[in-house]
Write a protein that holds these residues in place. Sequence first.
Motif, mmCIF file in Angstrom:
data_model
loop_
_atom_site.group_PDB
_atom_site.id
_atom_site.type_symbol
_atom_site.label_atom_id
_atom_site.label_comp_id
_atom_site.label_asym_id
_atom_site.label_seq_id
_atom_site.Cartn_x
_atom_site.Cartn_y
_atom_site.Cartn_z
ATOM 1 N N ARG A 39 -66.664 67.798 -4.531
ATOM 2 C CA ARG A 39 -67.060 67.498 -5.902
ATOM 3 C C ARG A 39 -65.737 67.151 -6.664
ATOM 4 O O ARG A 39 -64.580 67.612 -6.416
ATOM 5 N N LYS A 43 -67.900 67.770 -14.060
ATOM 6 C CA LYS A 43 -69.344 67.266 -13.950
ATOM 7 C C LYS A 43 -69.720 67.370 -12.518
ATOM 8 O O LYS A 43 -70.865 67.446 -11.924
ATOM 9 N N TYR A 45 -69.106 65.359 -9.438
ATOM 10 C CA TYR A 45 -69.669 64.325 -8.895
ATOM 11 C C TYR A 45 -69.301 64.414 -7.494
ATOM 12 O O TYR A 45 -68.117 64.624 -7.078
ATOM 13 N N TYR A 73 -75.716 53.900 -11.029
ATOM 14 C CA TYR A 73 -75.905 54.692 -9.981
ATOM 15 C C TYR A 73 -76.672 54.134 -8.951
ATOM 16 O O TYR A 73 -77.472 53.199 -9.214
ATOM 17 N N PRO A 167 -69.046 56.548 -11.909
ATOM 18 C CA PRO A 167 -69.221 57.017 -13.437
ATOM 19 C C PRO A 167 -68.152 56.561 -14.266
ATOM 20 O O PRO A 167 -66.913 56.235 -13.661
ATOM 21 N N ASP A 222 -78.330 67.702 -6.551
ATOM 22 C CA ASP A 222 -77.118 66.995 -6.779
ATOM 23 C C ASP A 222 -76.207 67.193 -5.721
ATOM 24 O O ASP A 222 -75.103 67.215 -5.545
ATOM 25 N N PHE A 226 -72.571 60.433 -5.509
ATOM 26 C CA PHE A 226 -72.412 59.913 -6.789
ATOM 27 C C PHE A 226 -73.368 60.735 -7.579
ATOM 28 O O PHE A 226 -73.398 60.645 -8.870
ATOM 29 N N CYS A 227 -74.072 61.757 -7.283
ATOM 30 C CA CYS A 227 -74.798 62.749 -8.287
ATOM 31 C C CYS A 227 -73.744 63.646 -8.855
ATOM 32 O O CYS A 227 -72.589 63.806 -8.431
ATOM 33 N N GLU A 231 -75.536 62.663 -15.549
ATOM 34 C CA GLU A 231 -74.297 62.761 -16.198
ATOM 35 C C GLU A 231 -73.800 61.239 -15.881
ATOM 36 O O GLU A 231 -73.307 60.703 -16.828
ATOM 37 N N HIS A 232 -74.090 60.858 -14.800
ATOM 38 C CA HIS A 232 -73.636 59.212 -14.419
ATOM 39 C C HIS A 232 -74.097 58.329 -15.430
ATOM 40 O O HIS A 232 -73.358 57.635 -16.083
#
Length: 353
Positions: A39, A43, A45, A73, A167, A222, A226-227, A231-232
């Motif tokens: 991550r 956020k 990601y 996304y 993002p 998530d 890319f989760c 937020e993305h």
Amino acid sequence: MEKGNTLPFPYEFEDLKAEEKEYLEKMYKFSDYPSELSRVGPKGYVLLKSYKKDAANIYNMPLRPTDVFVASYQRSGTTWTQELVWLLSNDLDYKTAAAIPLTERYPFLDLFMFAEINHLDALFKPTDTTIDLPKIEAVFEIFGQPATRILEAMPVSTPRFIKTHLPMSLLKPSLLDTAKMVYVARDPRDVVVSYYHHSKLFMIISRFEGTFKEFWNLFYKDLCIFCPIFEHVKEAWEKRNHPNMLFLFYEDLSKDLNASISRVADFLGKKITQEESVRLYEHLSFDNFKNNKSVNFEDMREIGLLAPTESFVRKGKTGGWRDYFDEEMTQQAEQWIADNLRNTDLRYPHMNN
């Protein structure tokens, strides 16, 4: 890289929580893919750990006024939007578009991290007789080249078209002060359906062999690349009024492609006649697009990189998620969407239809 203007990459990389990794390992029984995830930033990601190798270069990438980014996304209509943007920017040069694959016309900023997987032979079963491992390894070697180097080497006189699923917060902070971006968003329920089939298509990356409901749970929690998706999208939505940002919804593209063609042309400062618009509409229509060898990755199937039962350009429909979600998932998704949109004015078109 621009000397004296290099910013340190501002975000930390963290391993997934033990319970997240354990859950992923149950879903990816035939791959060490879960161990390669981390991550990034506050956020959280989800990205492959190999992203770290070029993260700072991407964050500091020298930009040019002629640069055009197409961002999203993943599985949100990126390829469709890329072809639309490129053709309008290049005076509807269909001949060149047909001759040069979209992957060559658009360096993919984050592709390199997928090509860092070092266990290709472990991904195949003894029955995978269609696999041409040496050719796949050669493809991965090409894909593994950081796009930042490719872009830096391009002549200043050549406009650069850049694809990314990263993002906004992981891209250069001043990007919109110099370059243009077209960002496309899609109902996340349709995204996850497309993403599920995409995972089946490119099984070489992760070898996901679970059910759609299991994949939905990964996406919802998530735990997909890319989760977190909301937020993305919200990061781009916040920039939608910047003169160098065009924010599109896949649903609008699908409902009224002609209007979307006009919007993109205006954004790029291009004039297009009615006759040209009609031809572009036909070129981008689903049946023609699905069979367009320049965009559909079918050349990858010949060496065994694609699963035989899936296709890169799939159905192109909106609302297809209803064929996959049971009642429990539908209610879960409705609450998830409401929770994530509560403190924003972001609203997906046709979401209640």
